[in-house]
Design a protein around this motif. Structure first.
Motif, PDB file in Angstrom:
ATOM      1  N   THR A   1       0.826  -1.204   0.000  1.00 17.82           N
ATOM      2  CA  THR A   1       0.000   0.000   0.000  1.00 17.82           C
ATOM      3  C   THR A   1       0.862   1.256   0.000  1.00 17.82           C
ATOM      4  OG1 THR A   1      -1.775  -1.155   1.138  1.00 17.82           O
ATOM      5  CG2 THR A   1      -1.798   1.240   1.267  1.00 17.82           C
ATOM      6  N   ALA A   2       1.902   1.273   0.825  1.00 23.29           N
ATOM      7  CA  ALA A   2       2.801   2.424   0.878  1.00 23.29           C
ATOM      8  C   ALA A   2       3.515   2.615  -0.455  1.00 23.29           C
ATOM      9  CB  ALA A   2       3.810   2.249   2.009  1.00 23.29           C
TER      10      ALA A   2
ATOM     11  N   HIS B   1       1.837   6.214  -7.208  1.00 27.27           N
ATOM     12  CA  HIS B   1       0.740   7.006  -7.778  1.00 27.27           C
ATOM     13  C   HIS B   1       1.022   8.509  -7.614  1.00 27.27           C
ATOM     14  CE1 HIS B   1      -1.761   3.719  -8.935  1.00 27.27           C
ATOM     15  NE2 HIS B   1      -1.791   3.220  -7.707  1.00 27.27           N
ATOM     16  N   ALA B   2       1.573   8.899  -6.472  1.00 27.43           N
ATOM     17  CA  ALA B   2       1.879  10.316  -6.242  1.00 27.43           C
ATOM     18  C   ALA B   2       2.943  10.810  -7.220  1.00 27.43           C
ATOM     19  CB  ALA B   2       2.333  10.520  -4.794  1.00 27.43           C
ATOM     20  N   SER B   3       3.953  10.004  -7.478  1.00 24.92           N
ATOM     21  CA  SER B   3       5.001  10.440  -8.405  1.00 24.92           C
ATOM     22  C   SER B   3       4.509  10.426  -9.838  1.00 24.92           C
ATOM     23  CB  SER B   3       6.252   9.567  -8.268  1.00 24.92           C
ATOM     24  OG  SER B   3       5.993   8.250  -8.672  1.00 24.92           O
ATOM     25  N   ALA B   4       3.560   9.576 -10.181  1.00 22.30           N
ATOM     26  CA  ALA B   4       3.020   9.519 -11.542  1.00 22.30           C
ATOM     27  C   ALA B   4       2.123  10.732 -11.836  1.00 22.30           C
ATOM     28  CB  ALA B   4       2.230   8.235 -11.727  1.00 22.30           C
ATOM     29  N   GLU B   5       1.562  11.327 -10.796  1.00 24.98           N
ATOM     30  CA  GLU B   5       0.682  12.478 -10.977  1.00 24.98           C
ATOM     31  C   GLU B   5       1.450  13.772 -11.198  1.00 24.98           C
ATOM     32  OE1 GLU B   5      -1.794  12.442  -7.516  1.00 24.98           O
ATOM     33  OE2 GLU B   5      -2.982  10.748  -8.229  1.00 24.98           O
TER      34      GLU B   5
END
Length: 50
Positions: free
Chosen positions: A38-39, A45-49
């Motif tokens: 999960t981490a 996901h945060a870096s892909a955004e």
């Protein structure tokens, strides 16, 4: 050497290179826990955004 869950597996000492190699292989073979996955996915996901 520290595991992903911050548990110490081995420390470097003179002549202790063998301990590091088994610890590294053990950690590579250890499956992710649900919390670790999960981490990782949250960070991914945060870096892909960006």
């Amino acid at each position: 050497m520290i595991r992903r869950d911050d548990q110490a597996l081995a420390r470097h000492e003179a002549g202790g290179a063998g301990a590091a190699s088994w610890a590294l292989e053990a950690e590579r073979a250890r499956p992710y826990t649900e919390q670790e996955a999960t981490a990782f996915l949250s960070l991914h996901h945060a870096s892909a955004e960006r």
